[in-house]
Design an enzyme around this catalytic site. Structure first.
Site, PDB file in Angstrom:
ATOM      1  N   HIS A 260       4.225  -6.281  -2.568  1.00 31.53           N
ATOM      2  CA  HIS A 260       4.673  -5.078  -1.873  1.00 31.53           C
ATOM      3  C   HIS A 260       3.503  -4.610  -1.009  1.00 31.53           C
ATOM      4  O   HIS A 260       2.340  -4.738  -1.398  1.00 31.53           O
ATOM      5  CB  HIS A 260       5.094  -3.980  -2.856  1.00 31.53           C
ATOM      6  CG  HIS A 260       6.507  -4.144  -3.345  1.00 31.53           C
ATOM      7  ND1 HIS A 260       7.021  -3.457  -4.423  1.00 31.53           N
ATOM      8  CD2 HIS A 260       7.529  -4.920  -2.869  1.00 31.53           C
ATOM      9  CE1 HIS A 260       8.294  -3.806  -4.599  1.00 31.53           C
ATOM     10  NE2 HIS A 260       8.616  -4.696  -3.685  1.00 31.53           N
TER      11      HIS A 260
ATOM     12  N   ASP B 275       2.001  -1.919  -0.184  1.00 27.12           N
ATOM     13  CA  ASP B 275       0.922  -1.018  -0.612  1.00 27.12           C
ATOM     14  C   ASP B 275      -0.115  -1.727  -1.496  1.00 27.12           C
ATOM     15  O   ASP B 275      -1.203  -1.206  -1.706  1.00 27.12           O
ATOM     16  CB  ASP B 275       1.490   0.234  -1.302  1.00 27.12           C
ATOM     17  CG  ASP B 275       2.426  -0.068  -2.464  1.00 27.12           C
ATOM     18  OD1 ASP B 275       2.987  -1.176  -2.513  1.00 27.12           O
ATOM     19  OD2 ASP B 275       2.615   0.820  -3.320  1.00 27.12           O
ATOM     20  N   HIS B 276       0.219  -2.930  -1.985  1.00 21.44           N
ATOM     21  CA  HIS B 276      -0.712  -3.666  -2.855  1.00 21.44           C
ATOM     22  C   HIS B 276      -1.454  -4.791  -2.133  1.00 21.44           C
ATOM     23  O   HIS B 276      -2.386  -5.370  -2.701  1.00 21.44           O
ATOM     24  CB  HIS B 276       0.029  -4.244  -4.072  1.00 21.44           C
ATOM     25  CG  HIS B 276       0.504  -3.181  -5.016  1.00 21.44           C
ATOM     26  ND1 HIS B 276      -0.026  -2.989  -6.260  1.00 21.44           N
ATOM     27  CD2 HIS B 276       1.440  -2.200  -4.866  1.00 21.44           C
ATOM     28  CE1 HIS B 276       0.566  -1.959  -6.845  1.00 21.44           C
ATOM     29  NE2 HIS B 276       1.463  -1.475  -6.014  1.00 21.44           N
TER      30      HIS B 276
ATOM     31  N   ASP C 294       2.582  -2.649 -10.484  1.00 22.36           N
ATOM     32  CA  ASP C 294       3.622  -1.706 -10.839  1.00 22.36           C
ATOM     33  C   ASP C 294       4.474  -2.312 -11.953  1.00 22.36           C
ATOM     34  O   ASP C 294       4.834  -3.486 -11.885  1.00 22.36           O
ATOM     35  CB  ASP C 294       4.501  -1.445  -9.625  1.00 22.36           C
ATOM     36  CG  ASP C 294       3.700  -0.893  -8.445  1.00 22.36           C
ATOM     37  OD1 ASP C 294       2.527  -0.548  -8.594  1.00 22.36           O
ATOM     38  OD2 ASP C 294       4.262  -0.839  -7.333  1.00 22.36           O
TER      39      ASP C 294
END
Lengths: 305, 305
Positions: free
Chosen positions: A64, A66-67, A210
């Site tokens: 993802h 944001d990672h 996450d």
């Protein structure tokens, strides 16, 4: 060995002025390991006074944005500094192509070998002192949780016992400490095992975000010294956490308790919380040794004696 | 209209603690235009207290990582806030595929229409008040320089002249100011042109980095109010600038002088300069109205009266 965990980005999804996007560094003496690499991570590394030259590997939880959006920039910057050893880049399937496609469009090259590991779990790093294992977590796309474990260290040297067995202080002490056997002048043999205490336990740090709370993470985190875990929502937003495949702080605290970890650090904190104290109180009611992650927070992990 | 230029990232190639990667915002009343989007730009936008909801378009100079790696993250964040109008995304060929490939790997969607323009030059934005033109610059890959120009505004209303012609203050004044003709009670017609001064010049801001000094940029920047230009190296590193296809601060200052701009802002400053004052002195010896770009620096561009 000094082991220090540094939170580089304690936020998730959207960065704020106080919480950068996900990244956590673990420094083990001269070796640096990075877990996730959200946008802005290379600047956070500088801010934390960590040296990118020491990077052994980058371990990505999932693809993802944001990672991972800090990864191409970090690789470009790494190419500007001298580096001889290869860099490990580990994560779920798709990571290699993600890097390749950005490299193709942006025309950058690394000046070093990139050892890309795409995996669904298992041991992804191992040397004399340390290993890194990973297991599937439970998120909206395939996600890995990582555990860095220090190997057992030899027991303490029992000086008095060695003397009692007739070993004179000096070079023979060193040989015994190094695990060798020695021959005394009177022909007797003394074995390393005779003069060493029981092996000393290695430390373990687990990074899991996450993720929903799940068995695989609980197993990986069993008896961990530090568990850095998804704590995106307060417990009133249980439904939201379930829907988005994240954890509430209470769910993470229950997992920490069940896995009998020493310390819990809650990260990937939603940008909706300007004040994270209510989240901390909720978590501590279940697992007292909890902290909310903050950017540039350093956690020293003491050795077992 | 209030026009303000905000430097979001004044560095280049490698970010430092004081210079983020390239990005410059121009706010024109309620419209925001972004030029380049290096890693970390979305956080700089927050830090500068600009509102991403006002973004009309993002204009990319070229597809080098330090100028675009903030783009996927910004698009993801934009999808989290309500937005009805489409977003213009303009840059050289390859930009669409760069976004598409990241979108594919990271599985993100925008919640709004993205109006992608891949161009080699020309007018790429135009409304009642403003236009944005671009021209090829001279860098190691195809690069665009952008000029934002305010349209001419109607001349001032000459109140005394209108009265002299027999127009009574009131609604007729408004009609004349709006460019219409009016009929007086005595049957005479008064035209807007009779009571308006000469049209007032619009403002122009030009963003040109990364680039060697070149004719196309000089032409685009002709009489600009503000020129934000590549000033990566001090003049002793002329050879380095030539090799890397950047400009020295003196070369940029000469171009500013030749293009008769009002103000020069030197940006994309190399991370080798901890102290940029020597660069400023070099540039000012050629073009006095020069500043070194600093992160979060705001430049107000006054209206012509």
């Amino acid at each position: 060995m000094v082991i220090t965990v540094t939170i580089l980005g304690s936020g998730g999804t959207i960065p704020t002025l106080t919480r950068n996007l996900p990244a956590t560094a673990i420094q083990c003496d001269g070796k640096l390991f990075l877990f996730d690499c959200g946008e802005g991570t290379q600047t956070q590394i500088v801010r934390a006074k960590l040296s990118i030259g020491k990077l052994e590997g980058i371990f990505i939880s999932h693809l993802h944005g944001d990672h991972v959006m800090g990864l191409p920039g970090l690789l470009m910057t790494l190419s500007q500094v001298p580096r001889e050893k290869p860099l490990i880049l580990c994560g779920p399937k798709g990571l290699r192509e993600f890097i390749e496609c950005n490299r193709r469009f942006l025309g950058f090259q690394h000046s070093f070998d990139l050892d890309v590991i795409e995996t669904t779990g298992g041991t992804v790093f191992d040397d004399d002192e340390l290993g890194i294992d990973c297991s599937p977590a439970d998120h909206s796309c395939f996600t890995l949780a990582y555990g860095l474990r220090e190997n057992e260290r030899p027991g303490r040297f029992l000086t008095e016992e060695a003397k009692r067995l007739g070993v004179q202080p000096g070079p023979l002490f060193g040989q015994l400490q190094a695990g060798e056997s020695v021959m005394l002048d009177d022909g007797r043999e003394v074995h390393s095992d005779d003069v060493l205490g029981p092996p000393r336990r290695g430390r373990k740090i687990v990074y899991a975000t996450d993720t929903r709370p799940c068995d695989e993470v609980a197993l990986l985190a069993h008896h961990a010294d530090v568990l850095v875990h998804d704590g995106m929502f307060d417990d009133d937003l249980r439904d939201q956490a379930k829907l988005k495949k994240h954890s509430t702080v209470v769910q993470a605290a229950r997992l920490a308790k069940r896995a009998q970890v020493k310390r819990l650090i809650l990260t990937h904190v939603s940008n909706r919380y300007l004040d994270d104290r209510p989240l901390l109180l909720q978590a501590r009611s279940v697992f007292p040794n909890t902290k909310m992650a903050r950017d540039l927070m350093e956690i020293d992990v003491p050795m077992y004696k």
